[in-house]
Design a protein around this motif. Structure first.
Motif, PDB file in Angstrom:
ATOM      1  N   GLU A 133       0.830  -1.200   0.000  1.00 10.10           N
ATOM      2  CA  GLU A 133       0.000   0.000   0.000  1.00 10.10           C
ATOM      3  C   GLU A 133       0.867   1.253   0.000  1.00 10.10           C
ATOM      4  OE1 GLU A 133      -3.804   0.160   2.230  1.00 10.10           O
ATOM      5  OE2 GLU A 133      -3.068  -1.663   3.202  1.00 10.10           O
ATOM      6  N   ALA A 134       1.871   1.280   0.852  1.00  8.57           N
ATOM      7  CA  ALA A 134       2.766   2.438   0.914  1.00  8.57           C
ATOM      8  C   ALA A 134       3.550   2.596  -0.390  1.00  8.57           C
ATOM      9  CB  ALA A 134       3.729   2.288   2.096  1.00  8.57           C
ATOM     10  N   ALA A 135       3.998   1.482  -0.972  1.00  6.05           N
ATOM     11  CA  ALA A 135       4.779   1.532  -2.218  1.00  6.05           C
ATOM     12  C   ALA A 135       3.923   2.019  -3.385  1.00  6.05           C
ATOM     13  CB  ALA A 135       5.358   0.155  -2.524  1.00  6.05           C
ATOM     14  N   LEU A 136       2.653   1.639  -3.398  1.00  4.39           N
ATOM     15  CA  LEU A 136       1.744   2.121  -4.443  1.00  4.39           C
ATOM     16  C   LEU A 136       1.558   3.634  -4.335  1.00  4.39           C
ATOM     17  CD1 LEU A 136      -0.945  -0.711  -4.402  1.00  4.39           C
ATOM     18  CD2 LEU A 136       0.440  -0.059  -6.382  1.00  4.39           C
ATOM     19  N   ARG A 137       1.380   4.131  -3.118  1.00  8.40           N
ATOM     20  CA  ARG A 137       1.197   5.573  -2.925  1.00  8.40           C
ATOM     21  C   ARG A 137       2.439   6.345  -3.342  1.00  8.40           C
ATOM     22  NH1 ARG A 137      -1.654   3.769   1.814  1.00  8.40           N
ATOM     23  NH2 ARG A 137       0.273   3.888   3.037  1.00  8.40           N
ATOM     24  N   ARG A 138       3.621   5.772  -3.097  1.00  4.08           N
ATOM     25  CA  ARG A 138       4.877   6.446  -3.478  1.00  4.08           C
ATOM     26  C   ARG A 138       5.186   6.309  -4.955  1.00  4.08           C
ATOM     27  NH1 ARG A 138       6.846   3.620   1.107  1.00  4.08           N
ATOM     28  NH2 ARG A 138       7.909   2.184  -0.332  1.00  4.08           N
ATOM     29  N   GLY A 139       4.528   5.374  -5.623  1.00  2.87           N
ATOM     30  CA  GLY A 139       4.845   5.119  -7.018  1.00  2.87           C
ATOM     31  C   GLY A 139       5.998   4.162  -7.204  1.00  2.87           C
ATOM     32  N   ASP A 140       6.408   3.452  -6.136  1.00  5.48           N
ATOM     33  CA  ASP A 140       7.522   2.512  -6.241  1.00  5.48           C
ATOM     34  C   ASP A 140       7.121   1.236  -6.971  1.00  5.48           C
ATOM     35  OD1 ASP A 140       9.027   4.311  -4.830  1.00  5.48           O
ATOM     36  OD2 ASP A 140       8.851   3.262  -2.911  1.00  5.48           O
ATOM     37  N   ILE A 141       5.859   0.852  -6.900  1.00  6.17           N
ATOM     38  CA  ILE A 141       5.347  -0.296  -7.647  1.00  6.17           C
ATOM     39  C   ILE A 141       4.112   0.150  -8.414  1.00  6.17           C
ATOM     40  CG2 ILE A 141       6.245  -1.987  -5.992  1.00  6.17           C
ATOM     41  CD1 ILE A 141       3.405  -2.329  -4.921  1.00  6.17           C
ATOM     42  N   HIS A 142       3.786  -0.582  -9.471  1.00  7.02           N
ATOM     43  CA  HIS A 142       2.610  -0.261 -10.285  1.00  7.02           C
ATOM     44  C   HIS A 142       1.379  -1.056  -9.863  1.00  7.02           C
ATOM     45  CE1 HIS A 142       6.068   0.622 -13.130  1.00  7.02           C
ATOM     46  NE2 HIS A 142       5.475   1.786 -12.978  1.00  7.02           N
ATOM     47  N   VAL A 143       1.599  -2.247  -9.349  1.00  6.90           N
ATOM     48  CA  VAL A 143       0.491  -3.113  -8.947  1.00  6.90           C
ATOM     49  C   VAL A 143       0.976  -4.034  -7.831  1.00  6.90           C
ATOM     50  CG1 VAL A 143       1.046  -4.826 -10.735  1.00  6.90           C
ATOM     51  CG2 VAL A 143      -1.274  -4.749  -9.792  1.00  6.90           C
ATOM     52  N   GLY A 144       0.060  -4.384  -6.930  1.00  7.17           N
ATOM     53  CA  GLY A 144       0.410  -5.283  -5.842  1.00  7.17           C
ATOM     54  C   GLY A 144      -0.566  -6.437  -5.749  1.00  7.17           C
ATOM     55  N   ILE A 145      -0.042  -7.623  -5.503  1.00  4.38           N
ATOM     56  CA  ILE A 145      -0.885  -8.797  -5.253  1.00  4.38           C
ATOM     57  C   ILE A 145      -0.872  -9.005  -3.744  1.00  4.38           C
ATOM     58  CG2 ILE A 145      -1.363 -11.199  -5.841  1.00  4.38           C
ATOM     59  CD1 ILE A 145      -1.378  -9.333  -8.228  1.00  4.38           C
ATOM     60  N   LEU A 146      -1.999  -8.739  -3.098  1.00  3.57           N
ATOM     61  CA  LEU A 146      -2.024  -8.653  -1.647  1.00  3.57           C
ATOM     62  C   LEU A 146      -3.337  -9.210  -1.098  1.00  3.57           C
ATOM     63  CD1 LEU A 146      -4.007  -6.133  -1.856  1.00  3.57           C
ATOM     64  CD2 LEU A 146      -1.963  -4.731  -1.644  1.00  3.57           C
ATOM     65  N   HIS A 147      -3.568  -8.932   0.181  1.00  4.22           N
ATOM     66  CA  HIS A 147      -4.751  -9.465   0.856  1.00  4.22           C
ATOM     67  C   HIS A 147      -5.712  -8.325   1.184  1.00  4.22           C
ATOM     68  CE1 HIS A 147      -2.240 -12.953   0.994  1.00  4.22           C
ATOM     69  NE2 HIS A 147      -1.376 -12.381   1.814  1.00  4.22           N
ATOM     70  N   PRO A 148      -6.795  -8.172   0.421  1.00  4.04           N
ATOM     71  CA  PRO A 148      -7.750  -7.099   0.688  1.00  4.04           C
ATOM     72  C   PRO A 148      -8.579  -7.420   1.925  1.00  4.04           C
ATOM     73  CG  PRO A 148      -8.494  -8.487  -1.129  1.00  4.04           C
ATOM     74  CD  PRO A 148      -7.135  -8.989  -0.741  1.00  4.04           C
ATOM     75  N   PRO A 149      -9.360  -6.409   2.397  1.00  6.18           N
ATOM     76  CA  PRO A 149      -9.617  -5.095   1.785  1.00  6.18           C
ATOM     77  C   PRO A 149      -8.545  -4.072   2.146  1.00  6.18           C
ATOM     78  CG  PRO A 149     -10.942  -5.338   3.743  1.00  6.18           C
ATOM     79  CD  PRO A 149     -10.227  -6.648   3.583  1.00  6.18           C
TER      80      PRO A 149
END
Length: 296
Positions: A133-149
């Motif tokens: 989540e933090a990396a997405l906000r910073r723009g370090d990654i484009h997409v994450g495969i994670l555990h929602p919500p």
């Protein structure tokens, strides 16, 4: 360097005939002559000899012809690359994945994605849900495969897979004699679970299911990745929770049982910054959804 002038010159140099070169360039003959004059004025050299009977190249024209062809090829390649980049056909996609996602779905997603867009490089990082989540906000990654919500409204998440947890336990554990288990059967067992930071909501849901079954875990040992959970179960340290049959590692002294009744489910989602227009990202999401549908 004006592309139109170059294409007109190359056509004339190859046809050595103003009428044919003009027709090939989809321009009038006076227009072709004008393009040639402007090119020669720009270069300050004469490129073509022209008489009533014959058209030929000067020595400067012969040299410039080879370079003009190279320039046109470079221009065409630049346009092609720009269009591929705009369509998402080339580039790089940086992906974060939790440890379970990395093993359960990411290899198949990357394989299928690379078949569709072979010139898009996938770079993967092992990250917890919170780190992604933090990396997405910073723009370090484009997409994450994670555990929602997810809590952040600036992020969108598409659910791609939902698979039940199974129990791994030692062959020496008396529960191994049962063909299947329920949450209530686990009341006297020490739990071996992934660390809470990997998936806080999922971790808490497992504990809540224990409470619903009338007990609290007597002790919890955190371990990761799944191979470590299996190994600790084989040592009879406790019973482990593993998601997906893909994590049923063949390990002597360890055996697996499906949980029946209320049981935790591993949900995987593909998270990204909301309204991201990247065509490569959209294709990745589609592929992830297709692959996730077959996870068990």
């Amino acid at each position: 360097m004006d592309r139109r002038r170059l294409t007109c010159f190359v056509a004339l140099a190859e046809e050595l005939h103003f009428h044919r070169a003009a027709a090939r360039s989809h321009i009038s003959q006076p227009g072709l002559s004008q393009q040639l004059r402007e090119l020669e004025d720009q270069l300050q050299v004469q490129l073509v000899y022209r008489t009533k009977r014959r058209v030929s190249l000067t020595r400067a024209g012969e040299v410039f012809l080879a370079e003009a062809r190279k320039i046109l090829r470079t221009m065409d390649e630049a346009v092609h690359l720009a269009r591929q980049m705009d369509s998402g056909a080339i580039g790089q996609l940086v992906v974060g994945a939790t440890a379970p996602a990395l093993f359960i779905v990411l290899p198949e997603i990357v394989k299928r994605f690379s078949e569709i867009l072979p010139r898009v490089e996938i770079v993967a990082h092992d990250m917890t849900t919170a780190e992604q989540e933090a990396a997405l906000r910073r723009g370090d990654i484009h997409v994450g495969i994670l555990h929602p919500p997810l809590d952040d409204p600036s992020l969108a998440c598409r659910e791609i897979a939902n698979t039940p947890f199974d129990i791994v336990l030692s062959e020496r554990n008396p529960l191994a004699r049962l063909p299947h288990l329920t949450m209530g059967d686990l009341k006297d067992e020490r739990f071996v679970i992934f660390p809470r930071q990997i998936g806080p909501r999922l971790y808490d849901h497992i504990i809540a299911l224990c409470h619903d079954a009338g007990f609290s875990p007597k002790e919890i040992v955190e371990a990761s990745p799944a191979q470590s959970i299996v190994a600790m179960a084989a040592c009879n340290i406790g019973i482990g929770f593993v998601a997906s049959r893909l994590q049923h590692y063949a390990r002597p002294l360890a055996t697996y049982r499906r949980l029946e009744g209320p049981a935790p489910q591993l949900t995987l989602g593909a998270a990204y910054v909301r309204d991201n227009p990247s065509p490569a990202l959209q294709k990745f999401l589609d592929v992830a959804t297709e692959v996730g549908a077959f996870v068990q």
